[in-house]
Design an enzyme around this catalytic site. Structure first.
Site, short mmCIF file in Angstrom:
data_model
loop_
_atom_site.label_atom_id
_atom_site.label_comp_id
_atom_site.label_asym_id
_atom_site.label_seq_id
_atom_site.Cartn_x
_atom_site.Cartn_y
_atom_site.Cartn_z
N TYR A 266 33.41 -9.59 12.63
CA TYR A 266 32.74 -11.36 12.89
C TYR A 266 31.62 -11.33 12.09
O TYR A 266 30.38 -11.31 12.52
CB TYR A 266 32.06 -10.44 14.77
CG TYR A 266 32.50 -9.82 15.60
CD1 TYR A 266 33.47 -10.35 16.25
CD2 TYR A 266 32.95 -8.90 15.49
CE1 TYR A 266 34.76 -10.14 16.45
CE2 TYR A 266 33.60 -8.01 16.71
CZ TYR A 266 34.52 -8.99 17.00
OH TYR A 266 36.09 -8.22 17.86
N TYR A 394 35.20 -8.43 27.65
CA TYR A 394 36.20 -8.10 26.51
C TYR A 394 37.53 -7.50 27.11
O TYR A 394 37.69 -6.85 27.48
CB TYR A 394 35.76 -8.05 26.15
CG TYR A 394 35.77 -7.30 24.12
CD1 TYR A 394 35.70 -8.09 23.41
CD2 TYR A 394 36.51 -6.69 24.19
CE1 TYR A 394 36.37 -8.81 22.29
CE2 TYR A 394 36.91 -6.04 23.30
CZ TYR A 394 36.95 -7.31 21.88
OH TYR A 394 37.43 -6.94 20.88
N ASP A 495 42.70 -2.32 32.49
CA ASP A 495 41.22 -2.39 30.77
C ASP A 495 40.82 -1.25 30.47
O ASP A 495 39.40 -1.93 30.77
CB ASP A 495 41.61 -2.96 30.23
CG ASP A 495 41.43 -2.93 28.49
OD1 ASP A 495 40.70 -2.50 27.62
OD2 ASP A 495 40.82 -4.51 27.87
N LYS A 524 40.74 3.57 22.33
CA LYS A 524 39.46 3.91 21.95
C LYS A 524 39.13 5.51 21.29
O LYS A 524 39.86 6.16 20.87
CB LYS A 524 38.75 3.28 22.33
CG LYS A 524 38.43 1.77 21.76
CD LYS A 524 36.90 1.63 21.82
CE LYS A 524 36.77 -0.17 21.45
NZ LYS A 524 37.16 -1.42 22.21
C1 LIG Z 1 38.05 -1.55 22.24
C2 LIG Z 1 38.35 -2.62 23.41
C3 LIG Z 1 39.10 -3.99 23.07
C4 LIG Z 1 40.45 -3.85 22.28
O1 LIG Z 1 40.75 -3.15 21.51
P1 LIG Z 1 41.04 -2.98 20.04
O2 LIG Z 1 41.24 -1.22 18.95
O3 LIG Z 1 40.04 -3.11 19.41
O4 LIG Z 1 41.79 -3.93 19.44
C5 LIG Z 1 40.08 -4.24 24.22
N1 LIG Z 1 39.54 -3.84 25.57
C6 LIG Z 1 38.14 -3.65 25.93
C7 LIG Z 1 38.08 -3.34 27.48
C8 LIG Z 1 37.89 -2.95 24.84
O5 LIG Z 1 36.86 -2.16 25.17
#
Ligand SMILES: *Cc1c(COP(=O)(O)O)cnc(C)c1O
Length: 694
Positions: A266, A394, A495, A524
């Site tokens: 970014y 997000y 997610d 993550k």
């Molecule tokens: C970081 C994140 C993503 C994307 O993951 P990347 O490994 O950065 O592509 C998707 N959803 C959530 C909730 C996130 O925190």
């Protein structure tokens, strides 16, 4: 100011003699030099306190030095400590060592025995060296087997991320003394050959052999002339050490190159925000190449739950790299993928049974969307092809994932021509820490009832909305959502990329509500942040419907397969990370961090300009009334010794679970100091003298 750690291939390698000789060689070269013995055993009680034998030897050579922790019993450190009712630990030893580094010239820290000499039941000399991160001088005892010992030691140093500045070969016994079974001529031949071989092997590894010292009868004498001979033999070694590169050598040039050519997240390529160079990290601390040490408040964006340099994770990666680092997943499988799947199934909410390993979080979100779309295709309901998502969400940066992000902060306007238009619902209004109010679910219920016929799935970050605003909402919302999705025939995608693996205090945020989504994305912290890896878990129902499709609807195959799918390195380190997590009292730790953050951040509430303070699990958020100037806040935080990167209106921390109370305190104090300074200086903290009290 330079410091080195002097270690040996084994006990009696000649470290003390070499250190003494170096002190004298430095003195001759007019380089101030000082030696330190972190732990000395076999000390003699004198009327002036304990007398350390190594210090006595250094003094004979005309050198200066002192021992930090002294024991009388002449055995290895852990044993001497135990016998004398004490316990050594790396953190206090390291602290004492750091304080003992001389302001000027060279400080030599002499270990005891070799690298794996225990300091207590869990820690050894190498752990202390890792903590200190000084370049290492390896003293190699020139005897039979010395190449083996030397190369294994170099390997261990390299695997520990330490730099070997050089080696000194030292003959410690008179000829024909080592082994009665070897004839003296043969022994001479071997020991004579060692220097050449060691120099060659060292050169391959970038570690020079700095000196080859023959046997001297009278090393222990206080005859100055014998020490002059020794100093002369070590003259070159001393010169190399005194001129050895500082850690940040080249950092300025690299930063300039970075600024000219590298794109960071970014940012503009031409006017980027400044970056700093990370040279290393250990535990919950980051080390910049200018020597600054920072407490990491970010866990590198959620993922480094075990901190940095965790030996179990490092080893898992090294072992797997040596065995099978990558192989295609089409038509082949491997133990790390299978073992990871086995572990995930034990941890995931009951009912999730099929795992699709993918490369990153965003890809996992894409995969979950494709699963939902193929599910309805297979079920003959292809018209169900839209997604319902939450404002403030997000879900990643790829096109599909981005279409699910908050339309305003997710920059939908910028990509309006290509982004699929999804259906958005206002973010759940019910706070996590307030009683649940049913009316907070009304917007979702209304939207979903209106659009169920065209909706493939609802996608949410359960309980914690992360990068979209760090909002924590009530788990009861998820129970209502689960029930409504079932009623209306809409899939529920969770997610958990940010929330998974303990961050919220539960293994998964869905566990707060006791719900099982139809599809779940994790990423993550899955690998403890060692590598990129994600996974999409699906229920038997989802997998069966997709897999049962006729030829016209996909023929039963799920149509996704990235090149690095199920990468063995990533899977192996993920297994190690999950084992580390499950073997640790992570729930207690996260709860402890929660309490500390709650107490530490509470005073921020009273500071003008602060809109809200909220803490959930190991996440602490200070929400400002106005957007913050990232660069200025970051400068302020670095001056306070912490790594915190705010965005939008939120200043937040999510430290590694292994963070210490003192480090947590530093983080909260820095946040409080920042908001106070911002209140005084028109919304932007200012690095003034007040900072350094934080
Ligand atoms: C970081 C994140 C993503 C994307 O993951 P990347 O490994 O950065 O592509 C998707 N959803 C959530 C909730 C996130 O925190």
């Amino acid at each position: 100011m330079r410091a080195f750690f002097v270690t040996g291939t084994d006990t009696d390698a000649g470290k003390t003699t070499v250190t003494a000789g170096l002190l004298r060689a430095f003195a001759k070269a007019r380089v101030p030099a000082f030696a330190v013995k972190p732990v000395q055993t076999g000390c003699r009680e004198t009327k002036d306190g304990p007398e350390a034998p190594d210090v006595v030897c250094w003094k004979k050579a005309g050198g200066e030095g002192r021992a930090l922790f002294c024991f009388r019993t002449p055995v290895s450190p852990h044993l001497a400590a135990q016998i004398e009712g004490a316990r050594l630990d790396v953190s206090s030893l390291a602290e004492a060592c750091r304080e003992a580094v001389a302001e000027e010239g060279v400080t030599l820290f002499e270990g005891a025995g070799g690298l794996y000499v225990p300091l207590n039941e869990d820690e050894n000399m190498l752990d202390l060296m890792r903590e200190l991160r000084f370049p290492v001088l390896l003293v190699v005892a020139n005897r039979l087997g010395c190449l083996n010992h030397a190369l294994l030691s170099l390997e261990a140093l390299e695997m520990a991320g330490l730099r070997a500045a050089g080696m000194v070969l030292c003959r410690v016994a008179p000829p024909a003394h080592t082994d009665a079974g070897t004839r003296p001529e043969a022994e001479e031949l071997i020991l004579g050959d060692n220097a050449g071989r060691l120099a060659e092997e060292g050169a391959k590894r970038g570690v020079p052999l700095l000196a080859d010292i023959p046997y001297e009868e009278h090393f222990s004498s206080s005859d100055g002339r014998c020490w002059d001979v020794m100093a002369a033999r070590l003259e070159k070694a001393a010169a190399v050490l005194a001129a050895s590169p500082e850690e940040d050598e080249g950092a300025k040039e690299r930063l300039a190159f970075d600024r000219a050519h590298l794109w960071h997240p970014y940012t503009s390529a031409l006017q980027p925000l400044p970056v700093r160079e990370a040279a290393g990290a250990l535990g919950a601390r980051l080390f910049l190449s200018d020597g600054t040490s920072l407490v990491d408040g970010m866990s590198s964006w959620w993922c480094r739950v075990h901190g940095y340099g965790n030996p179990r994770l490092v080893r898992a990666l090294q072992r797997q790299a040596a065995r099978l680092s990558h192989v295609m997943f089409g038509g082949l499988t491997h133990a790390p993928a299978v073992e990871l799947c086995r572990r995930l199934l034990k941890l995931l909410p009951a009912g999730l049974e099929h795992i699709f390993p993918a490369d990153s979080g965003s890809v996992a979100v894409e995969v979950s969307m494709k699963m939902a779309l193929q599910y309805w295709q297979s079920a003959g309901r292809g018209e169900k092809c839209r997604f319902v998502a939450l404002r403030g969400a997000y879900h990643g940066d790829t096109l599909g994932a981005m279409s699910l992000c908050d339309p305003v902060t997710g920059m939908h306007a910028l990509f309006s021509g290509v982004l699929t238009k999804q259906i958005f619902v206002e973010r759940p209004a019910c706070r996590f820490d307030a009683p649940y109010r049913e009316e907070s679910f009304a917007p979702m219920e209304e939207t979903l009832r209106a659009h169920a016929g065209e909706t493939a799935a609802v996608v949410v970050e359960p309980v914690v909305q992360g990068a979209g605003g760090m909002w924590f909402y009530h788990p009861a919302y998820l129970r209502r959502l689960r029930a409504l999705c079932d009623e209306l025939g809409v899939l529920f995608i969770a997610d958990e990329i940010a929330t998974g693996f303990g961050r919220t205090g539960k293994m998964f945020a869905c566990d707060f509500a006791g719900v099982t989504p139809d599809i779940m994305c994790v990423g993550k912290a899955l690998t403890g942040g060692m590598m990129t890896l994600s996974a999409v878990a699906a229920t038997k129902k989802v997998a069966s419907v997709i897999s049962g499709a006729d030829a016209a609807h996909g023929g039963g195959a799920f149509m996704h397969g990235p090149t690095f799918m199920g990468n063995p390195l990533a899977c192996a380190v993920a297994c190690a990370s999950l084992d580390e997590l499950c073997a640790s009292p992570w729930q207690e730790k996260v709860e402890h961090i929660r309490q500390k953050l709650e107490a530490g951040l509470a005073p921020c509430r009273a500071v003008p300009g602060v809109a809200d303070v909220r803490v959930l699990g190991a996440i602490g958020v200070v929400e400002m009334e106005k957007g913050v100037d990232v660069e200025a806040w970051q400068d302020f935080f670095v001056a306070c010794g912490v790594w915190i990167r705010p965005f939008g209106r939120t200043v937040y921390v999510m430290p590694p679970f292994i963070v210490s109370d003192e480090e947590l305190e530093t983080l909260s104090q820095a946040m409080l100091a920042a908001v106070r300074s911002a209140a005084k200086h028109g919304g932007t903290p200012f690095v003034d003298e007040g900072v350094f009290s934080c």
